[in-house]
Design a protein around this motif. Structure first.
Motif, PDB file in Angstrom:
ATOM      1  N   PHE A  80      16.730  -9.461 -22.524  1.00 63.78           N
ATOM      2  CA  PHE A  80      17.474  -8.916 -21.390  1.00 63.78           C
ATOM      3  C   PHE A  80      17.256  -7.414 -21.245  1.00 63.78           C
ATOM      4  O   PHE A  80      17.361  -6.873 -20.137  1.00 63.78           O
ATOM      5  CB  PHE A  80      18.972  -9.198 -21.539  1.00 63.78           C
ATOM      6  N   GLU A  81      16.948  -6.736 -22.336  1.00 70.35           N
ATOM      7  CA  GLU A  81      16.694  -5.296 -22.265  1.00 70.35           C
ATOM      8  C   GLU A  81      15.480  -4.977 -21.402  1.00 70.35           C
ATOM      9  O   GLU A  81      15.318  -3.845 -20.936  1.00 70.35           O
ATOM     10  CB  GLU A  81      16.497  -4.727 -23.670  1.00 70.35           C
ATOM     11  N   GLN A  82      14.618  -5.969 -21.200  1.00 77.46           N
ATOM     12  CA  GLN A  82      13.428  -5.762 -20.372  1.00 77.46           C
ATOM     13  C   GLN A  82      13.753  -5.821 -18.882  1.00 77.46           C
ATOM     14  O   GLN A  82      12.911  -5.490 -18.052  1.00 77.46           O
ATOM     15  CB  GLN A  82      12.379  -6.824 -20.712  1.00 77.46           C
ATOM     16  N   LEU A  83      14.967  -6.261 -18.546  1.00 80.65           N
ATOM     17  CA  LEU A  83      15.372  -6.376 -17.150  1.00 80.65           C
ATOM     18  C   LEU A  83      16.017  -5.064 -16.711  1.00 80.65           C
ATOM     19  O   LEU A  83      17.088  -4.693 -17.178  1.00 80.65           O
ATOM     20  CB  LEU A  83      16.358  -7.535 -16.990  1.00 80.65           C
ATOM     21  N   VAL A  84      15.350  -4.354 -15.812  1.00 79.91           N
ATOM     22  CA  VAL A  84      15.816  -3.044 -15.366  1.00 79.91           C
ATOM     23  C   VAL A  84      16.316  -3.128 -13.934  1.00 79.91           C
ATOM     24  O   VAL A  84      15.666  -3.726 -13.075  1.00 79.91           O
ATOM     25  CB  VAL A  84      14.683  -1.998 -15.469  1.00 79.91           C
ATOM     26  N   VAL A  85      17.490  -2.547 -13.696  1.00 78.94           N
ATOM     27  CA  VAL A  85      18.069  -2.494 -12.349  1.00 78.94           C
ATOM     28  C   VAL A  85      18.217  -1.026 -11.956  1.00 78.94           C
ATOM     29  O   VAL A  85      18.834  -0.247 -12.687  1.00 78.94           O
ATOM     30  CB  VAL A  85      19.448  -3.179 -12.304  1.00 78.94           C
ATOM     31  N   ASP A  86      17.649  -0.661 -10.813  1.00 76.91           N
ATOM     32  CA  ASP A  86      17.800   0.702 -10.300  1.00 76.91           C
ATOM     33  C   ASP A  86      19.050   0.745  -9.429  1.00 76.91           C
ATOM     34  O   ASP A  86      19.013   0.403  -8.244  1.00 76.91           O
ATOM     35  CB  ASP A  86      16.567   1.111  -9.499  1.00 76.91           C
ATOM     36  N   ALA A  87      20.143   1.154 -10.007  1.00 77.24           N
ATOM     37  CA  ALA A  87      21.419   1.162  -9.286  1.00 77.24           C
ATOM     38  C   ALA A  87      21.463   2.213  -8.190  1.00 77.24           C
ATOM     39  O   ALA A  87      22.366   2.186  -7.345  1.00 77.24           O
ATOM     40  CB  ALA A  87      22.564   1.402 -10.273  1.00 77.24           C
ATOM     41  N   ASP A  88      20.496   3.131  -8.172  1.00 77.21           N
ATOM     42  CA  ASP A  88      20.471   4.192  -7.159  1.00 77.21           C
ATOM     43  C   ASP A  88      19.566   3.869  -5.970  1.00 77.21           C
ATOM     44  O   ASP A  88      19.434   4.688  -5.058  1.00 77.21           O
ATOM     45  CB  ASP A  88      20.008   5.504  -7.796  1.00 77.21           C
ATOM     46  N   ASP A  89      18.952   2.696  -5.971  1.00 80.38           N
ATOM     47  CA  ASP A  89      18.073   2.319  -4.868  1.00 80.38           C
ATOM     48  C   ASP A  89      18.896   2.204  -3.586  1.00 80.38           C
ATOM     49  O   ASP A  89      19.868   1.444  -3.538  1.00 80.38           O
ATOM     50  CB  ASP A  89      17.406   0.971  -5.188  1.00 80.38           C
ATOM     51  N   PRO A  90      18.527   2.924  -2.518  1.00 80.59           N
ATOM     52  CA  PRO A  90      19.300   2.859  -1.270  1.00 80.59           C
ATOM     53  C   PRO A  90      19.121   1.532  -0.521  1.00 80.59           C
ATOM     54  O   PRO A  90      19.913   1.221   0.369  1.00 80.59           O
ATOM     55  CB  PRO A  90      18.750   4.033  -0.455  1.00 80.59           C
ATOM     56  N   ASP A  91      18.098   0.768  -0.883  1.00 78.43           N
ATOM     57  CA  ASP A  91      17.838  -0.523  -0.232  1.00 78.43           C
ATOM     58  C   ASP A  91      18.253  -1.631  -1.190  1.00 78.43           C
ATOM     59  O   ASP A  91      17.487  -2.042  -2.055  1.00 78.43           O
ATOM     60  CB  ASP A  91      16.358  -0.638   0.124  1.00 78.43           C
ATOM     61  N   TRP A  92      19.485  -2.110  -1.045  1.00 79.54           N
ATOM     62  CA  TRP A  92      20.009  -3.070  -2.024  1.00 79.54           C
ATOM     63  C   TRP A  92      19.265  -4.397  -1.997  1.00 79.54           C
ATOM     64  O   TRP A  92      19.073  -5.012  -3.046  1.00 79.54           O
ATOM     65  CB  TRP A  92      21.511  -3.287  -1.818  1.00 79.54           C
ATOM     66  N   LEU A 133      25.523  -2.357  -5.454  1.00 76.79           N
ATOM     67  CA  LEU A 133      26.132  -2.943  -4.262  1.00 76.79           C
ATOM     68  C   LEU A 133      27.364  -2.178  -3.798  1.00 76.79           C
ATOM     69  O   LEU A 133      27.589  -2.046  -2.580  1.00 76.79           O
ATOM     70  CB  LEU A 133      26.478  -4.402  -4.535  1.00 76.79           C
ATOM     71  N   THR A 134      28.155  -1.678  -4.722  1.00 73.75           N
ATOM     72  CA  THR A 134      29.316  -0.899  -4.282  1.00 73.75           C
ATOM     73  C   THR A 134      28.875   0.432  -3.690  1.00 73.75           C
ATOM     74  O   THR A 134      29.509   0.933  -2.750  1.00 73.75           O
ATOM     75  CB  THR A 134      30.305  -0.670  -5.441  1.00 73.75           C
ATOM     76  N   ARG A 135      27.793   0.993  -4.193  1.00 75.58           N
ATOM     77  CA  ARG A 135      27.265   2.215  -3.585  1.00 75.58           C
ATOM     78  C   ARG A 135      26.723   1.946  -2.189  1.00 75.58           C
ATOM     79  O   ARG A 135      26.704   2.841  -1.338  1.00 75.58           O
ATOM     80  CB  ARG A 135      26.172   2.813  -4.470  1.00 75.58           C
ATOM     81  N   ALA A 136      26.287   0.692  -1.962  1.00 74.46           N
ATOM     82  CA  ALA A 136      25.810   0.317  -0.631  1.00 74.46           C
ATOM     83  C   ALA A 136      26.972   0.071   0.326  1.00 74.46           C
ATOM     84  O   ALA A 136      26.761  -0.066   1.536  1.00 74.46           O
ATOM     85  CB  ALA A 136      24.941  -0.932  -0.719  1.00 74.46           C
ATOM     86  N   GLY A 137      28.191  -0.005  -0.210  1.00 74.78           N
ATOM     87  CA  GLY A 137      29.356  -0.165   0.647  1.00 74.78           C
ATOM     88  C   GLY A 137      30.111  -1.469   0.487  1.00 74.78           C
ATOM     89  O   GLY A 137      31.139  -1.677   1.129  1.00 74.78           O
ATOM     90  N   PHE A 138      29.627  -2.360  -0.367  1.00 75.66           N
ATOM     91  CA  PHE A 138      30.333  -3.626  -0.587  1.00 75.66           C
ATOM     92  C   PHE A 138      31.587  -3.383  -1.426  1.00 75.66           C
ATOM     93  O   PHE A 138      31.628  -2.467  -2.248  1.00 75.66           O
ATOM     94  CB  PHE A 138      29.434  -4.624  -1.307  1.00 75.66           C
ATOM     95  N   THR A 139      32.584  -4.221  -1.235  1.00 80.13           N
ATOM     96  CA  THR A 139      33.736  -4.195  -2.118  1.00 80.13           C
ATOM     97  C   THR A 139      33.312  -4.725  -3.484  1.00 80.13           C
ATOM     98  O   THR A 139      32.289  -5.405  -3.616  1.00 80.13           O
ATOM     99  CB  THR A 139      34.878  -5.068  -1.580  1.00 80.13           C
ATOM    100  N   GLY A 140      34.106  -4.446  -4.491  1.00 77.20           N
ATOM    101  CA  GLY A 140      33.784  -4.953  -5.819  1.00 77.20           C
ATOM    102  C   GLY A 140      33.739  -6.464  -5.855  1.00 77.20           C
ATOM    103  O   GLY A 140      32.847  -7.055  -6.479  1.00 77.20           O
TER     104      GLY A 140
END
Length: 230
Positions: free
Chosen positions: A72-84, A136-143
C-alpha cells in the motif's frame, strides 16, 4: 580472516530489521503465494533463527499485515491536485499496477484490511483514505460525500483487480471463443446472450475495462453528487 562481529561498519549489512523481514516476506508471497509463507521460511530467507523474526513481528498475522502495508505504501495520492477526477484516475491506474505487480498479495489488499477495525489498520493502509478525503474536500465536497466517493472508487477497484486476475481461459489453443471460455458447456437456450458475447469476453483488456469502468463511475458520481463548486 574471520569477520569481526564487533565491526560497526559491517554489522548494518547483516542487521535484521522489520523492513528487511517484510521485504523478504513480500518476495516469498510474490513467488509462492500466501500459503507459501511461514515464519520458518521467513527466518531462512533472512538467514536468522526464527526468534529473531519474532522480535520484529509477533506472528504470521502481523507479517501479512506488514506485507499489505508495504504494498500500500506504493500507492501515492496527490491531495493537492486541482483536478479531482484526473487524480482519482491516476490513483486507480496506480492501484491496478500495484495489484498486477504483486498478484499474490491482492487478497491481502482487498480482504484483510476489511477484517480489521479502521483505526487498527496499518498507517499505510489508512493513508490513501485520508489523502483522498483531503483531495475531495479541497475540491469542495462535504466530508460525507468525499467518503462516499472513496468507497465507490475502491469498491470498484477491488472488484476490478480480482476479476482481472481471475480471468480464466479453459482451452487457449482453440480459436473458437465459445470453446476457449468453456461456454459450450452452457445450454444455448438458457444463456444466449453470454454465448453471443464470447468474442468480447475472450478479448478482455484489463486496462481498457478499468478506463471504461472509471468513465461510468466518475460520470455517475459527478451527476448525482452536489456540485462542489456551488
Amino acid at each position: 580472516m574471520a569477520e569481526d562481529s564487533t565491526d560497526g561498519a559491517r554489522r548494518p549489512a547483516s542487521t535484521v530489521t522489520r523492513a528487511s523481514v517484510l521485504a523478504a516476506a513480500l518476495m516469498i508471497v510474490d513467488r509462492d503465494g500466501i500459503d507459501g509463507l511461514s515464519m520458518r521460511r521467513l527466518a531462512e530467507a533472512v538467514g536468522r533463527d526464527p526468534m529473531v523474526i519474532y522480535r520484529h513481528l509477533p506472528n504470521k498475522a502481523a507479517v501479512l499485515d506488514g506485507v499489505a502495508e508495504l504494498v500500500f505504501e506504493q500507492l501515492v495520492v496527490d491531495a493537492d491536485d486541482p483536478d479531482w477526477t484526473a487524480q482519482l484516475r491516476a490513483v486507480a491506474r496506480s492501484f491496478r499496477a500495484v495489484a498486477l505487480a504483486h498478484p499474490n498479495v491482492v487478497p491481502l489488499l482487498v480482504t484483510r484490511p476489511l477484517s480489521t477495525p479502521l483505526g487498527m489498520r496499518p498507517i499505510a493502509v489508512v493513508r490513501p483514505l485520508e489523502h483522498i478525503l483531503q483531495l475531495l474536500t479541497r475540491a469542495g465536497f462535504t466530508g460525507a460525500d468525499a467518503l462516499h466517493v472513496y468507497r465507490a472508487l475502491f469498491g470498484f477497484l477491488y472488484g476490478h483487480v480480482l476479476n482481472e486476475l481471475q480471468e480464466v481461459v479453459e482451452r487457449p489453443e482453440e480459436s473458437d471463443e465459445v470453446l476457449r471460455l468453456g461456454l459450450h458447456r452452457l445450454p444455448i437456450t438458457e444463456f444466449p446472450l453470454v454465448r453471443e458475447l464470447a468474442p468480447t469476453l475472450a478479448a478482455y483488456d484489463g486496462a481498457a475495462e478499468l478506463e471504461r469502468g472509471l468513465d461510468i463511475l466518475l460520470t455517475g458520481l459527478t451527476a448525482t453528487l452536489p456540485d462542489p463548486a456551488r
